[in-house]
Scaffold this motif. Structure first.
Motif, PDB file in Angstrom:
ATOM      1  N   ASP A   1     -68.362 -67.243  21.447  1.00 45.65           N
ATOM      2  CA  ASP A   1     -68.710 -68.031  22.632  1.00 45.65           C
ATOM      3  C   ASP A   1     -69.984 -68.838  22.422  1.00 45.65           C
ATOM      4  OD1 ASP A   1     -66.504 -67.348  24.259  1.00 45.65           O
ATOM      5  OD2 ASP A   1     -67.417 -65.420  24.730  1.00 45.65           O
ATOM      6  N   GLN A   2     -70.925 -68.273  21.689  1.00 48.24           N
ATOM      7  CA  GLN A   2     -72.134 -69.045  21.377  1.00 48.24           C
ATOM      8  C   GLN A   2     -71.804 -70.213  20.457  1.00 48.24           C
ATOM      9  OE1 GLN A   2     -74.591 -65.382  20.398  1.00 48.24           O
ATOM     10  NE2 GLN A   2     -76.186 -66.707  21.232  1.00 48.24           N
TER      11      GLN A   2
ATOM     12  N   TRP B   1     -58.835 -65.662  20.537  1.00 48.79           N
ATOM     13  CA  TRP B   1     -58.443 -66.885  21.229  1.00 48.79           C
ATOM     14  C   TRP B   1     -57.503 -66.623  22.397  1.00 48.79           C
ATOM     15  CZ3 TRP B   1     -61.716 -70.403  20.067  1.00 48.79           C
ATOM     16  CH2 TRP B   1     -62.323 -70.368  18.807  1.00 48.79           C
ATOM     17  N   GLU B   2     -57.117 -65.354  22.597  1.00 46.48           N
ATOM     18  CA  GLU B   2     -56.242 -65.021  23.721  1.00 46.48           C
ATOM     19  C   GLU B   2     -57.007 -64.970  25.040  1.00 46.48           C
ATOM     20  OE1 GLU B   2     -52.622 -62.390  21.932  1.00 46.48           O
ATOM     21  OE2 GLU B   2     -54.516 -61.317  22.238  1.00 46.48           O
ATOM     22  N   LYS B   3     -58.328 -64.911  24.967  1.00 47.07           N
ATOM     23  CA  LYS B   3     -59.126 -64.870  26.189  1.00 47.07           C
ATOM     24  C   LYS B   3     -58.995 -66.199  26.929  1.00 47.07           C
ATOM     25  CE  LYS B   3     -63.806 -64.118  27.952  1.00 47.07           C
ATOM     26  NZ  LYS B   3     -65.222 -63.802  27.613  1.00 47.07           N
ATOM     27  N   GLU B   4     -58.558 -66.134  28.142  1.00 49.82           N
ATOM     28  CA  GLU B   4     -58.310 -67.339  28.947  1.00 49.82           C
ATOM     29  C   GLU B   4     -59.604 -68.121  29.172  1.00 49.82           C
ATOM     30  OE1 GLU B   4     -56.236 -68.646  33.205  1.00 49.82           O
ATOM     31  OE2 GLU B   4     -56.257 -66.539  32.554  1.00 49.82           O
ATOM     32  N   GLY B   5     -59.537 -69.415  28.952  1.00 47.69           N
ATOM     33  CA  GLY B   5     -60.673 -70.285  29.205  1.00 47.69           C
ATOM     34  C   GLY B   5     -61.697 -70.330  28.097  1.00 47.69           C
ATOM     35  N   ARG B   6     -61.464 -69.587  27.000  1.00 44.85           N
ATOM     36  CA  ARG B   6     -62.448 -69.584  25.910  1.00 44.85           C
ATOM     37  C   ARG B   6     -62.530 -70.957  25.252  1.00 44.85           C
ATOM     38  NH1 ARG B   6     -63.021 -64.396  22.631  1.00 44.85           N
ATOM     39  NH2 ARG B   6     -64.920 -64.291  23.898  1.00 44.85           N
ATOM     40  N   LEU B   7     -61.378 -71.516  24.891  1.00 49.01           N
ATOM     41  CA  LEU B   7     -61.361 -72.846  24.292  1.00 49.01           C
ATOM     42  C   LEU B   7     -61.333 -73.877  25.413  1.00 49.01           C
ATOM     43  CD1 LEU B   7     -61.234 -74.029  21.382  1.00 49.01           C
ATOM     44  CD2 LEU B   7     -58.794 -74.379  21.763  1.00 49.01           C
TER      45      LEU B   7
ATOM     46  N   GLY C   1     -60.534 -80.434  25.241  1.00 53.56           N
ATOM     47  CA  GLY C   1     -61.122 -81.333  24.262  1.00 53.56           C
ATOM     48  C   GLY C   1     -61.560 -80.641  22.982  1.00 53.56           C
ATOM     49  N   GLN C   2     -61.534 -79.309  22.960  1.00 54.52           N
ATOM     50  CA  GLN C   2     -61.912 -78.567  21.762  1.00 54.52           C
ATOM     51  C   GLN C   2     -60.663 -78.156  20.983  1.00 54.52           C
ATOM     52  OE1 GLN C   2     -64.257 -75.296  23.360  1.00 54.52           O
ATOM     53  NE2 GLN C   2     -66.171 -76.409  23.000  1.00 54.52           N
ATOM     54  N   LYS C   3     -60.754 -78.232  19.665  1.00 51.48           N
ATOM     55  CA  LYS C   3     -59.667 -77.821  18.780  1.00 51.48           C
ATOM     56  C   LYS C   3     -60.175 -76.753  17.828  1.00 51.48           C
ATOM     57  CE  LYS C   3     -57.615 -82.481  18.794  1.00 51.48           C
ATOM     58  NZ  LYS C   3     -56.471 -82.174  19.654  1.00 51.48           N
TER      59      LYS C   3
ATOM     60  N   ASN D   1     -53.785 -78.429  19.541  1.00 54.35           N
ATOM     61  CA  ASN D   1     -55.181 -78.014  19.388  1.00 54.35           C
ATOM     62  C   ASN D   1     -55.434 -77.240  18.098  1.00 54.35           C
ATOM     63  OD1 ASN D   1     -56.034 -79.091  21.898  1.00 54.35           O
ATOM     64  ND2 ASN D   1     -55.154 -77.324  22.950  1.00 54.35           N
ATOM     65  N   VAL D   2     -54.494 -77.299  17.151  1.00 55.39           N
ATOM     66  CA  VAL D   2     -54.623 -76.575  15.889  1.00 55.39           C
ATOM     67  C   VAL D   2     -54.621 -77.552  14.719  1.00 55.39           C
ATOM     68  CG1 VAL D   2     -53.605 -74.868  14.334  1.00 55.39           C
ATOM     69  CG2 VAL D   2     -53.497 -74.521  16.823  1.00 55.39           C
ATOM     70  N   ILE D   3     -55.605 -77.442  13.858  1.00 57.28           N
ATOM     71  CA  ILE D   3     -55.674 -78.180  12.595  1.00 57.28           C
ATOM     72  C   ILE D   3     -55.642 -77.146  11.480  1.00 57.28           C
ATOM     73  CG2 ILE D   3     -57.069 -79.722  11.152  1.00 57.28           C
ATOM     74  CD1 ILE D   3     -58.288 -80.839  13.744  1.00 57.28           C
ATOM     75  N   ALA D   4     -54.759 -77.308  10.527  1.00 56.90           N
ATOM     76  CA  ALA D   4     -54.585 -76.328   9.457  1.00 56.90           C
ATOM     77  C   ALA D   4     -55.593 -76.566   8.345  1.00 56.90           C
ATOM     78  CB  ALA D   4     -53.163 -76.404   8.907  1.00 56.90           C
ATOM     79  N   SER D   5     -56.291 -75.495   7.952  1.00 56.50           N
ATOM     80  CA  SER D   5     -57.361 -75.638   6.970  1.00 56.50           C
ATOM     81  C   SER D   5     -57.414 -74.425   6.048  1.00 56.50           C
ATOM     82  CB  SER D   5     -58.695 -75.829   7.697  1.00 56.50           C
ATOM     83  OG  SER D   5     -59.751 -76.107   6.805  1.00 56.50           O
ATOM     84  N   THR D   6     -58.515 -74.321   5.325  1.00 61.01           N
ATOM     85  CA  THR D   6     -58.785 -73.190   4.444  1.00 61.01           C
ATOM     86  C   THR D   6     -59.888 -72.336   5.056  1.00 61.01           C
ATOM     87  OG1 THR D   6     -60.416 -74.470   3.198  1.00 61.01           O
ATOM     88  CG2 THR D   6     -58.145 -74.527   2.395  1.00 61.01           C
TER      89      THR D   6
END
Length: 403
Positions: A294-295, A320-326, A329-331, A365-370
């Motif tokens: 959250d920080q 990420w299952e916590k409601e409202g965490r993301l 506009g955030q990905k 809202n998902v970008i695949a990365s390493t």
């Protein structure tokens, strides 16, 4: 962003070609002209962008090749490069983190200890000191500077060179989106302070200096990725283990320094990379993501990169299952490929991992990365094979999610 597709990227560091490693050594020794070095760098950047384009990576970078190393090494440049871009530093003739004496923290007063005194290394001392154990924790001994005067930014020519070379290579290979990594203020401020003697003052000064680098990158239309291991990896470098509250208070100063450095910069062009350290080791003393996520999300960034495949952090998709965490506009930019194993992930596994996150926060809202940078941690052949698997897995997931 591309519609109806899971786009792909990576964390930044890619294996350096041998000629560039040699040129770095020659540059350090003063045996190569700046023009010759820049020509080698230009060709290397063009080649690494071409390889990313051929594989199908959507958001490419320069492999961090412009982050000058101090010798023939393929790791450590993420931090060392800042020694050449910040004014107010003087070389000390020693590697601060290689010192043997332990540095102890106290309640309410966190201090980072040296690398050999880290808690994971203490817990697995025999394994870390056994060259046949499979732990990859080596690091080149580097002459560390100390802050000895007002911090300024002196890397204007270097960052403009990096931006120009990446943009030229992107144009040559018809790539639309690019990013460039840059050290976070809190990570840059881990050097010894012989001038400010005040944590907040030093963080503010480094933030103001690094703002120039971030702005130069984003003014060029590139995404700036803030490499911020101080937000997670630093937990293991505090001995004895602090309370979570003390660490969160320490962390908040670094979150505020990042936002100070980002003032006036479009969050859409900012990616935060949260890192537990890329060395191959047990990592049993890593801080749980739940305590810091959250920080981290307070940073004025549009995307957040983090480990999601390492055996120590793969289970943390649950945060990420916590409601409202993301927030809108955030990905998220989870790592679906790990730097900590030589095994090349199967594309179907990559697709499954992508779908798990997509079902929680939405595929848009998902970008695949390493998980972290691949340069210096795994062999070049394996690194590129892993990126190929990432792209194939994203294609499979895109078909399933978007049809």
């Amino acid at each position: 962003m591309t519609a109806n597709k899971i786009i792909t990227t990576h964390v930044g560091s890619l294996p350096r070609p041998q000629r560039l490693l040699e040129a770095n050594q020659q540059r350090s020794n003063g045996t190569i002209s700046e023009d010759d070095f820049n020509e080698i760098l230009k060709n290397s950047v063009n080649h690494v962008v071409q390889k990313q384009a051929e594989i199908g990576i959507d958001q490419v970078n320069d492999g961090e090749y412009g982050h000058i190393t101090s010798g023939p090494v393929d790791y450590g440049a993420w931090w060392n490069y800042s020694f050449y871009r910040l004014g107010g530093l003087e070389m000390t003739g020693e590697d601060r983190w290689a010192k043997k004496e332990a540095i102890r923290s106290e309640p309410g007063k966190i201090r980072l200890t040296n690398f050999s005194d880290r808690r994971d290394r203490q817990k697995f001392r025999e394994a870390y000191e056994d060259p046949a154990s499979g732990i990859l924790s080596r690091r080149a001994t580097v002459d560390n500077p100390a802050f000895s005067g007002p911090v300024t930014y002196i890397g204007q020519d270097q960052v403009q060179r990096d931006v120009t070379l990446l943009k030229q290579a992107m144009n040559s290979h018809n790539i639309q989106e690019g990013f460039m990594a840059a050290i976070s203020p809190g990570s840059a401020a881990r050097l010894e302070d012989r001038y400010y003697h005040d944590e907040q003052a030093l963080l503010n000064a480094v933030a103001d200096a690094m703002h120039e680098e971030y702005k130069a990158i984003t003014d060029a239309g590139l995404i700036v990725q803030l490499d911020a291991p101080d937000l997670a990896e630093a937990w293991d470098q505090i001995n004895p283990e602090p309370t979570v509250e003390d660490f969160q208070n320490w962390l908040q100063l670094r979150i505020e320094a990042i936002n100070r450095a980002l003032k006036g910069i479009d969050p859409e062009l900012v990616r935060l990379h949260i890192c537990w350290g890329s060395w191959h080791g047990p990592h049993t003393t890593d801080i749980p993501f739940e305590y810091i996520v959250d920080q981290c999300l307070q940073v004025n960034a549009a995307s957040f990169s983090f480990e999601a495949s390492s055996p120590r952090h793969a289970h943390e998709w649950k945060v990420w299952e916590k409601e409202g965490r993301l927030k809108p506009g955030q990905k998220i930019v989870p790592g679906f490929i790990s730097h900590s194993t030589n095994i090349v992930e199967h594309p179907e596994l990559v697709a499954d991992r992508i779908e798990r996150f997509a079902k929680i926060v939405g595929p848009e809202n998902v970008i695949a990365s390493t998980d972290c940078g691949l340069g210096g941690r795994i062999h070049e052949q394996i690194a590129w094979a892993k990126l190929e698997s990432l792209v194939k897995g994203a294609e499979i997931a895109s078909h399933r999610l978007f049809g």
